[in-house]
Design a protein around this motif. Structure first.
Motif: not given
Length: 469
Positions: A446-448, A409-417, A419-435
Motif C-alpha cells: 500500500t505504501t510502496g 504512521r511516521q513512515a507514511v508521513h501523512d495522516d490522511k494516507r 488512516f486510508a491504509l488502516v481502513k483498507g486493512w479492515t476492509r480487506a479482511h473484514r470478518h476474516g482472518n489475517a496473519s
C-alpha cells in the motif's frame, strides 16, 4: 501358476477384499475418507482446533441452573467438510456427553482429554465428502469448569455472586460448548439460554427473543456475522439493561450488574460516541450490534473484547472502553490467523487509546510512544514472536505493538494516507482472518515502501534501539 485349491483361493481373495475395504475407508463398512486432525498445530496451542471441516454455524441451547452450578446443553453444529471424513474431533473439556448424532444418525463418541472424537454412521458417508455440509448434534451436561491459562489467569466458566460469566480467550469456550476452538474457524451463532426467573442471560449479537414460562426465562441471542469461538460469551446474573439504536442503525445493548450499574452509567452512555469516533478512523463499524457487559469487581481478573459487547469486571474507565471497542475491528472482525498474531489485536487497540487521549485529552501520541519506548517491560521479547503461550498477553504485545503502528504512521508521513491504509486493512479482511505476514505485505504494498528495517527493529528486534528515531 497358482497351485492352491479353489477354496483357499476364494478365502485369500475375501481377505484381500477386506483389507482393501479397510484401507480405503478407515474401518470395514465405514465412511470413505480419513479422520480430521485433532489439532491445528497453532504455535502456542497446538492441540486446539480440529482439521477436516469448517464450522459455518453454532446453535447452542443451554439450560443453566446457576445456584446448583449445573448446565445442560445441546449444540447443533453446521459444518462443511474440507476433506473426505471418516471421523472428526471437537474440543470439549469436563462436561459429560450424553449423545451425538451426525445428520440425524447416532455417532460413536470417544473422549481423550479435551478431544471429543465422533465417528459417524456409515449411512451418512455421502454427507462427509469434501465440500459437503453436514449437521452434528451433541447433547451434554455437568458442571462447567474454570480453566487456568498458561499465564495463570482464569477463563472458561467463572462463577459469580449470582450466576456466572463465560470468557474464552484463548482456550475457554470449550468449557461450555463443543466446537472447533481456534480463531481461524469463525461462524455465526444462535445462543439460547434458559435461567431462573429473575436472572438475566446476556450474550453476543442481537436479542432475538425473551420469554418467561413458569419459573424460568429464556433469552435467544443471534450473531449474524462470523465470530471466533474465543469471543463468545454468556453472562448470567441480575443486570440493569438498556437498549437503544445509533443514528447509523447500530443496536446498542448494555448490561451492568445491579450492584455497579449506577457507577457504570456514565461511561456506558459513551459507547455510541466511542464507536462513532473509531469508525471515523478504522472504517465502518463491522457489526449490527454493540454495547457492553459490566460485572462486579473480582468476577474476572481482566476485561475481554467479547464480540459486540466487551465484558468488564467492574465499571471501566473510558480508556479501557476505547481499547475493548477497538477490538471489534482488530481481533473480532479482522481475527488473527493464529495466536502468534495476537499483537495485531492488542497493538491496534492500545494505539486507539493513545489516539483517543490525543484527540480528547490533549495528550499527544508521541508522548505515549516515548513513555512506552522507555518502559523496559516492552522490550522483554519481540511482539510478533512471544517466547511461550504464557507471554501472548504480556507488555510487548500491547505497548510495543502500538509502537509498531506509530512507526508505520511516521513512515507514511501523512495522516490522511495512514488512516486510508488502516481502513483498507479492515476492509480487506473484514470478518476474516489475517496473519502478521499478511499485514506487513499489505503495508509495503500500500505504501510502496520497503519497510524491512522497521519490521526488523520494532516488530522482530530483540533489543531496544539506541534511540526511537
Amino acid at each position: 501358476m497358482d497351485h492352491r485349491t479353489p477354496v483357499r483361493r476364494a478365502a485369500r481373495n475375501a481377505v484381500l477384499a477386506l483389507l482393501v475395504l479397510t484401507t480405503s475407508t478407515g474401518c470395514a463398512g465405514g465412511v470413505e475418507g480419513t479422520p480430521g486432525a485433532a489439532g491445528l498445530h497453532d504455535p502456542y496451542f497446538p492441540k486446539l482446533g480440529n482439521g477436516g471441516y469448517d464450522v459455518t454455524h453454532y446453535d447452542l441451547a443451554l439450560d443453566v441452573d446457576a445456584p446448583a452450578r449445573r448446565l445442560r446443553g445441546t449444540a447443533t453444529i453446521t459444518a462443511r467438510a474440507t476433506q473426505d471424513l471418516s471421523a472428526f474431533n471437537l474440543d470439549l473439556v469436563g462436561l459429560t456427553v450424553q449423545s451425538a448424532t451426525v445428520e440425524g444418525r447416532p455417532a460413536a463418541v470417544n473422549r481423550a482429554g479435551h478431544e471429543l472424537t465422533l465417528r459417524p454412521d456409515a449411512d451418512v458417508e455421502s454427507h462427509l465428502r469434501k465440500g459437503r455440509t453436514f449437521r452434528t448434534v451433541v447433547r451434554y451436561s455437568g458442571t462447567p469448569q474454570t480453566i487456568t491459562d498458561p499465564d495463570k489467569s482464569k477463563e472458561g466458566w467463572l462463577r459469580t455472586a449470582d450466576g456466572a460469566v463465560a470468557l474464552g480467550e484463548p482456550t475457554g469456550s470449550m468449557a461450555w460448548f463443543p466446537g472447533n476452538n481456534h480463531p481461524s474457524d469463525k461462524a455465526s451463532y444462535d445462543i439460547t439460554v434458559t435461567v431462573a426467573k429473575g436472572l438475566t442471560a446476556v450474550s453476543n449479537g442481537e436479542l432475538a427473543s425473551r420469554a418467561t414460562s413458569g419459573g424460568t426465562t429464556t433469552y435467544h441471542w443471534h450473531v449474524a456475522e462470523p465470530m471466533a469461538s474465543y469471543l463468545a460469551t454468556v453472562a448470567i446474573g441480575r443486570f440493569d439493561m438498556k437498549s437503544s439504536t445509533t443514528p447509523d442503525g447500530i443496536k446498542v445493548f448494555t448490561a451492568a450488574d445491579t450492584k455497579v450499574a449506577a457507577d457504570s452509567a456514565r461511561v456506558l452512555a459513551r459507547v455510541p460516541e466511542v464507536v462513532k469516533w473509531e469508525a471515523e478512523r478504522f472504517g465502518p463499524y463491522p457489526f449490527s450490534a454493540t454495547g457492553a457487559i459490566v460485572g462486579r469487581s473480582g468476577d474476572a481478573g481482566y476485561a475481554l473484547e467479547t464480540q459486540n459487547r466487551p465484558y468488564f469486571p467492574g465499571p471501566p474507565g473510558t480508556g479501557l472502553l476505547v481499547h475493548e471497542m477497538a477490538h471489534q475491528w482488530f481481533g473480532n472482525s479482522v481475527t488473527p490467523e493464529s495466536w502468534r498474531d495476537m499483537w495485531l489485536n492488542e497493538g491496534f487497540a492500545t494505539y486507539a487509546e493513545w489516539m483517543w487521549e490525543a484527540d480528547k485529552e490533549n495528550n499527544p501520541v508521541q508522548g505515549r510512544f516515548d513513555a512506552a519506548f522507555e518502559d523496559d517491560d516492552n522490550w522483554a521479547f519481540p511482539p510478533a514472536d512471544p517466547p511461550t503461550a504464557a507471554d501472548i498477553s504480556q507488555a510487548p504485545v500491547y505497548g510495543r505493538g502500538a509502537m509498531v503502528i506509530h512507526k508505520i504512521r511516521q513512515a507514511v508521513h501523512d495522516d490522511k494516507r495512514f488512516f486510508a491504509l488502516v481502513k483498507g486493512w479492515t476492509r480487506a479482511h473484514r470478518h476474516g482472518n489475517a496473519s502478521t505476514a499478511d499485514f506487513t505485505a499489505y503495508v509495503e504494498r500500500t505504501t510502496g515502501k520497503d519497510l524491512t528495517k522497521l519490521w526488523n527493529t520494532w516488530l522482530y528486534g530483540r533489543s531496544r534501539p539506541a534511540s526511537e528515531g
